[in-house]
Design an enzyme around this catalytic site. Structure first.
Site, mmCIF file in Angstrom:
data_model
loop_
_atom_site.group_PDB
_atom_site.id
_atom_site.type_symbol
_atom_site.label_atom_id
_atom_site.label_comp_id
_atom_site.label_asym_id
_atom_site.label_seq_id
_atom_site.Cartn_x
_atom_site.Cartn_y
_atom_site.Cartn_z
ATOM 1 N N CYS A 360 0.709 -1.311 -0.041
ATOM 2 C CA CYS A 360 0.016 0.120 0.201
ATOM 3 C C CYS A 360 0.873 1.095 0.131
ATOM 4 O O CYS A 360 0.556 2.304 -0.771
ATOM 5 C CB CYS A 360 -1.036 0.023 1.050
ATOM 6 S SG CYS A 360 -1.666 -1.554 1.663
ATOM 7 N N ARG A 389 6.089 -11.218 5.517
ATOM 8 C CA ARG A 389 5.753 -11.094 6.953
ATOM 9 C C ARG A 389 6.179 -12.269 7.954
ATOM 10 O O ARG A 389 6.107 -13.321 7.681
ATOM 11 C CB ARG A 389 4.165 -11.330 7.250
ATOM 12 C CG ARG A 389 3.549 -10.022 6.574
ATOM 13 C CD ARG A 389 1.860 -9.867 6.529
ATOM 14 N NE ARG A 389 1.558 -8.897 5.488
ATOM 15 C CZ ARG A 389 0.321 -8.925 5.146
ATOM 16 N NH1 ARG A 389 -0.651 -9.629 5.988
ATOM 17 N NH2 ARG A 389 -0.183 -8.067 4.272
ATOM 18 N N GLN A 407 0.786 -11.092 -3.353
ATOM 19 C CA GLN A 407 -0.556 -10.795 -3.497
ATOM 20 C C GLN A 407 -0.973 -10.524 -4.969
ATOM 21 O O GLN A 407 -0.342 -9.910 -5.405
ATOM 22 C CB GLN A 407 -0.765 -9.608 -2.589
ATOM 23 C CG GLN A 407 -0.520 -9.799 -1.018
ATOM 24 C CD GLN A 407 -0.654 -8.582 -0.082
ATOM 25 O OE1 GLN A 407 -0.321 -7.597 -0.726
ATOM 26 N NE2 GLN A 407 -1.544 -8.644 0.922
ATOM 27 N N ASP A 409 -2.514 -7.661 -5.636
ATOM 28 C CA ASP A 409 -2.960 -6.644 -4.768
ATOM 29 C C ASP A 409 -3.042 -5.648 -6.125
ATOM 30 O O ASP A 409 -2.757 -5.485 -7.166
ATOM 31 C CB ASP A 409 -1.706 -5.939 -4.099
ATOM 32 C CG ASP A 409 -2.067 -5.384 -3.018
ATOM 33 O OD1 ASP A 409 -3.326 -5.044 -2.772
ATOM 34 O OD2 ASP A 409 -1.325 -4.746 -2.236
ATOM 35 N N HIS A 411 -4.758 -1.106 -5.505
ATOM 36 C CA HIS A 411 -5.289 -0.247 -4.976
ATOM 37 C C HIS A 411 -5.923 1.105 -5.694
ATOM 38 O O HIS A 411 -5.285 1.290 -7.023
ATOM 39 C CB HIS A 411 -4.207 0.698 -4.368
ATOM 40 C CG HIS A 411 -3.348 -0.075 -2.979
ATOM 41 N ND1 HIS A 411 -2.306 -0.929 -3.334
ATOM 42 C CD2 HIS A 411 -3.853 -0.291 -1.797
ATOM 43 C CE1 HIS A 411 -2.302 -1.543 -1.920
ATOM 44 N NE2 HIS A 411 -3.123 -1.305 -1.225
ATOM 45 N N LYS A 496 -15.002 -3.451 5.336
ATOM 46 C CA LYS A 496 -14.512 -3.926 4.319
ATOM 47 C C LYS A 496 -15.580 -4.995 3.785
ATOM 48 O O LYS A 496 -16.219 -5.608 4.760
ATOM 49 C CB LYS A 496 -13.188 -4.803 4.623
ATOM 50 C CG LYS A 496 -13.259 -5.920 5.540
ATOM 51 C CD LYS A 496 -11.847 -6.570 5.766
ATOM 52 C CE LYS A 496 -11.907 -7.422 6.950
ATOM 53 N NZ LYS A 496 -10.530 -8.172 7.033
ATOM 54 N N HIS A 542 -8.292 -0.713 -1.126
ATOM 55 C CA HIS A 542 -7.630 -1.899 -0.722
ATOM 56 C C HIS A 542 -8.085 -3.035 -1.322
ATOM 57 O O HIS A 542 -9.159 -3.294 -0.813
ATOM 58 C CB HIS A 542 -6.833 -2.182 0.417
ATOM 59 C CG HIS A 542 -6.125 -1.000 1.225
ATOM 60 N ND1 HIS A 542 -4.876 -0.670 1.327
ATOM 61 C CD2 HIS A 542 -6.927 0.121 1.668
ATOM 62 C CE1 HIS A 542 -4.571 0.090 1.851
ATOM 63 N NE2 HIS A 542 -5.783 0.665 2.467
HETATM 64 ZN ZN LIG Z 1 -3.296 -2.056 0.654
#
Ligand SMILES: [Zn+2]
Ligand SMILES: [Zn+2]
Length: 670
Positions: A360, A389, A407, A409, A411, A496, A542
Site C-alpha cells: 500500500c 511477514r 498478493q 494486490d 489500490h 471491508k 485496498h
Molecule cells: Zn493495501
C-alpha cells in the site's frame, strides 16, 4: 416484588411469570415438547443458561437445535467440560487449564500429573468411554457466582495452580462464575463464563470423537510449562459427526502438501521457513493463473506497477506500520559490507530498512508523483506484489500460510462520488473470475467497525453504507450469496467486504476483499486537484481477488483434488507407447501437440502400459494418449482421460489435437 415479570417472546406475545422463574419455566409453560427441545435462552440478545432466573422483564428467545450455530457452540463447550472431568476421573493429579469450543469441536489443555508423561493418542479411547459415562449420568450443570479469593482458595486447595494463577488476573470486583457438573461434594467444577446446557444428558453420546493430542504451552508462551492439548470434534447428532468425519477424510486425501508432492509442484524445507520452492510443474500453474489475472486486470482498466522490496524504516514510520506492525516485519540494516573481514558487521548506527509486508504505501508514493487531477480518477494500480511477514514457525502451514507471498494486490484511488460504482465493478469482476476458476458458490460479507478504530463516526457511517449500497446495486445482497453483516470485524481503519469461496467439499475460504481507506492517504498526504481547483483527499480502496497466489493455488489444488481443468494442468498430455515400434510415431505426435500449444511429453520407457497408466494417473495428467503399432499405421491415438471410467477412445490425430487445443484454452479466451 409482588408484580409479575413480563417476558416477551419472538412472536410478539408477552407471558407473565413470577419472580425467580427461569427460561426453562417459560418453555415448560408453553409445552412439554419445547421444554425438552430447549437448550439455552437468549435474554435480550445474550445467550444464557436455561435455568438462570430472569433478573427483570426481558425479551426471551429459546434456543433449540434448530439454532444450529448457538446450539453447536453450547454443545462443544459442554463437551470440553466433560472431557476435563473424564480426564481427572481417570488420571488423578492432572491439572486443568483452558478448554474452549473450536470451529468443529473443542479442546482442553491439561498439565499431566507429576511423573506421568504427556497424554498420547492411546489414552483417547478410555477417555471417550469415561466421557460417555458422564453423559449417561445426566448430571446437571449448575452456575454459581463466587468471589475471586474464594475461587483462588478453592483451586489452591485442590492443587489446581494454573487455575489459581489465572483467576487472579480477572477483574477484581466482577463476580466470577463457576460451573458445577452434578450436585454433591465430589462433583466436578470449573471456572467458566458459561453458558451451558442444563445437564450432561442433553448431549448425544455418539456425536463426538476425540481426534488427537498435541503439545501447547501454558498461555501460548514458550517460556511456560508444556501442556497436553486433547482435541475433539463434536456435533449435535451422530449423522452430523459422520458427515464431518467423511469430510476430514476427504480433506486429507486432498491435502495440497500431499498432492504437491505427487504432482511435483513445490516443496518447503527448513532452510527457508515459510518460503516456497516452486518446481517447474508448480510454476506452470502459477504462470497460467498470473497470465489469466493479468488479462482480467488489463481489460478492467488497471495499470500494473512494480515497487521495491526494501524501503527505509522512516517510510514505514510515516505509513504507521513501524509502530503497529513492526513485529511482523523483517528488518534489514542498510550497511556497506566490510570487505576486509569475513564476518558481516553491523556498525550500530546503520539505517534500518524493512522488507515490505504490504504494497500500500509504495502505491501511494507512485500516486504522489506528479499532480493528479480529478479527471484522472479512478486510478487502478495493480501489483503482483511479493511481500514478507514474520509469522511464527508454528503458524505456518504448507503453502497456505507462508512468510513470503505474492498478493494479487491493487489500490484504487477514487473520488467520493465514484466509490459505489467502483465497488460494483469490482464485485462483477470478481464474480466472473471465481466462476472461471471453478468456484460457482461464494459468499459476500460486510465487516463493520471494530471498537478500537481510527476516523470519525461520520466516515464509518458513509463507508459502511457505500459498501452496503454497492453490493445491493449488484443484486448480491441475498441469501444465495450468503450476504451477512459482521459487527466489529472491520479493519481498524476501514470497513471491508469479504468474499468467501465454497470448495468442492463444502469448506469455505476467505480470499477476496475490498476495503475503503481514508486514513493512509491522509497520513501520506496524497491528494488530487478537484474541479474547484482545491486539494482533495482521494479514497483509497485496498482490494484483492485471489488474496495470495500461494494460498490460492493451495485452495485450487484441494478444490480440484489435483485434477485441474486442462488449461491449468501443468502436464497436459502424455503420449505413452505400448511397444518400441511406435517410438517414432509417439515423438511425431508430441511434436504436433506442442506445435498446437499443448504441454505434451512422450513416455517411451520400456515398461508395461498398465504401469505407465497408473503412474501418470497418480501424477494427475489429464490426458494420456496410448499408441502402438496399429495407431502408428492408422495415424490415430487411443485417448484415456484421467478419472474417467470410460474405456479409451480411438481418434484420428488431427481430430484429437483440435479437440484438446480448444479444451486447453483458458475460460476467458474461449
Ligand atoms: Zn493495501
Ligand atoms: Zn466452560
Amino acid at each position: 416484588m409482588s408484580e409479575m415479570l413480563k417476558i416477551s417472546l419472538p412472536d410478539g406475545s408477552v407471558r407473565e411469570m413470577p419472580h425467580g422463574s427461569t427460561p426453562a419455566d417459560v418453555a415448560a409453560a408453553i409445552g412439554p415438547g419445547l421444554a425438552k427441545a430447549a437448550l439455552a435462552a437468549r435474554i435480550d440478545g445474550e445467550l444464557r443458561d436455561l435455568n438462570r432466573p430472569f433478573e427483570g422483564d426481558a425479551k426471551l428467545a429459546l434456543v433449540t437445535s434448530r439454532d444450529e450455530k448457538d446450539a453447536l457452540e453450547l454443545v462443544r463447550h459442554d463437551f470440553a467440560h466433560i472431557l476435563a472431568e473424564a480426564v481427572q476421573n481417570l488420571f488423578p493429579g492432572t491439572q486443568i487449564t483452558f478448554g474452549p469450543a473450536t470451529d468443529d469441536g473443542f479442546y482442553y489443555d491439561f498439565a499431566p500429573a507429576p511423573g506421568r508423561g504427556p497424554f498420547t493418542d492411546d489414552d483417547l479411547p478410555a477417555i471417550e468411554e469415561e466421557m460417555r459415562r458422564v453423559i449417561a449420568a445426566d448430571k446437571p450443570l449448575v452456575r454459581e457466582v463466587w468471589d475471586r479469593e474464594q475461587v483462588r482458595q478453592f483451586f489452591l486447595d485442590h492443587g489446581e495452580n494454573f487455575k489459581a494463577e489465572w483467576v487472579m488476573e480477572l477483574p477484581k470486583d466482577e463476580p466470577i462464575t463457576m460451573y458445577k457438573t452434578g450436585h454433591g461434594e465430589a462433583d466436578w467444577i470449573d471456572l467458566c463464563r458459561g453458558p451451558h446446557l442444563a445437564s450432561t444428558g442433553k448431549l448425544d453420546p455418539r456425536a463426538f470423537k476425540l481426534t488427537r493430542v498435541s503439545g501447547a504451552y501454558w498461555r501460548g508462551d514458550q517460556n511456560n510449562p508444556m501442556l497436553s492439548r486433547i482435541y475433539g470434534t463434536a456435533w449435535l447428532n451422530k449423522k452430523q459427526l459422520d458427515e464431518h468425519l467423511v469430510r476430514l477424510e476427504e480433506a486429507a486425501k486432498r491435502d495440497h502438501r500431499k498432492i504437491g508432492q505427487e504432482m511435483d509442484l513445490f516443496h518447503l524445507q527448513a532452510e527457508a521457513h515459510g518460503s516456497v520452492f516452486w518446481h517447474a510443474n508448480g510454476f506452470i500453474l502459477w504462470r497460467q493463473l498470473e497470465a489469466y489475472m493479468r488479462r482480467q486486470l488489463d481489460a478492467a482498466g488497471y495499470k500494473e506497477v512494480k515497487t521495491p522490496q526494501l524501503m527505509d524504516a522512516r517510510q514505514w514510520e510515516k505509513s504507521g506500520h513501524w509502530g503497529k506492525y513492526r513485529e511482523n516485519m523483517f528488518v534489514v540494516p542498510d550497511e556497506i559490507p566490510n570487505v576486509e573481514d569475513d564476518a558481516p558487521v553491523v556498525s550500530g548506527n546503520a539505517d534500518m530498512m524493512a522488507l515490505k509486508p504490504m504494497n500500500c504505501p509504495a502505491h501511494v508514493l507512485i500516486f504522489k508523483q506528479g499532480i493528479t487531477s480529478y479527471k484522472e480518477l479512478p486510478i487502478r494500480m495493480a501489483e503482483f506484489g511479493c511481500c514478507h511477514r514474520n509469522e511464527p514457525h508454528g503458524a505456518l502451514h504448507g503453502i497456505m500460510r507462508v512468510r513470503q507471498f505474492t498478493q494479487d494486490d491493487a489500490h484504487i484511488f477514487v473520488r467520493e462520488d465514484q466509490l459505489i460504482e467502483e465497488v460494483m465493478a469490482f464485485c462483477d469482476l470478481l464474480d466472473r473470475i471465481y466462476k472461471d476458476l471453478g468456484f460457482d458458490n461464494y459468499a459476500i460479507k460486510l465487516a463493520l467497525r471494530p471498537d478500537k478504530r481510527f476516523g470519525s463516526d461520520e466516515m464509518w457511517d458513509w463507508s459502511e453504507q457505500s459498501l452496503r449500497d454497492a453490493v445491493a446495486a449488484t443484486g448480491r445482497n441475498t441469501e444465495e450469496f450468503g450476504w451477512e453483516e459482521l459487527p466489529g470485524e472491520g479493519a481498524f481503519y476501514a470497513p471491508k467486504l469479504e468474499f468467501h469461496l465454497t470448495d468442492a467439499i463444502g469448506r469455505t475460504w476467505q480470499v477476496g476483499t475490498i476495503q475503503t481507506d481514508t486514513v493512509l492517504p491522509e497520513r501520506l498526504d496524497a491528494y488530487y486537484i478537484g474541479e474547484d481547483g482545491e486539494k482533495h483527499r482521494p479514497v483509497m480502496l485496498h482490494r484483492a481477488i485471489l488474496g495470495t497466489f500461494e494460498r490460492f493455488i493451495g485452495i485450487l489444488i484441494e478444490h480440484h483434488a489435483g485434477k485441474f481443468p486442462l488449461w491449468l494442468a501443468p502436464r497436459q498430455v502424455v503420449v505413452a507407447t505400448i511397444v518400441s515400434d511406435a517410438d517414432n510415431y509417439a515423438r511425431a505426435v508430441v511434436a504436433q501437440l506442442q506445435a498446437a500449444g499443448l504441454r505434451a511429453e512422450a513416455d517411451l520407457r520400456n515398461e508395461k502400459i498398465n504401469y505407465k497408466v497408473r503412474e501418470h494417473s497418480l501424477a494427475k495428467v489429464p490426458l494420456l494418449l496410448v499408441v502402438g503399432k496399429r495407431e502408428a499405421e492408422e495415424g490415430t491415438v487411443a485417448v484415456r482421460r484421467l478419472g474417467s471410467d470410460e474405456h479409451q477412445k480411438v481418434m484420428g490425430l488431427d481430430e484429437a489435437i483440435g479437440l484438446f487445443s480448444a479444451e486447453a484454452l483458458p475460460p476467458d479466451l474461449r
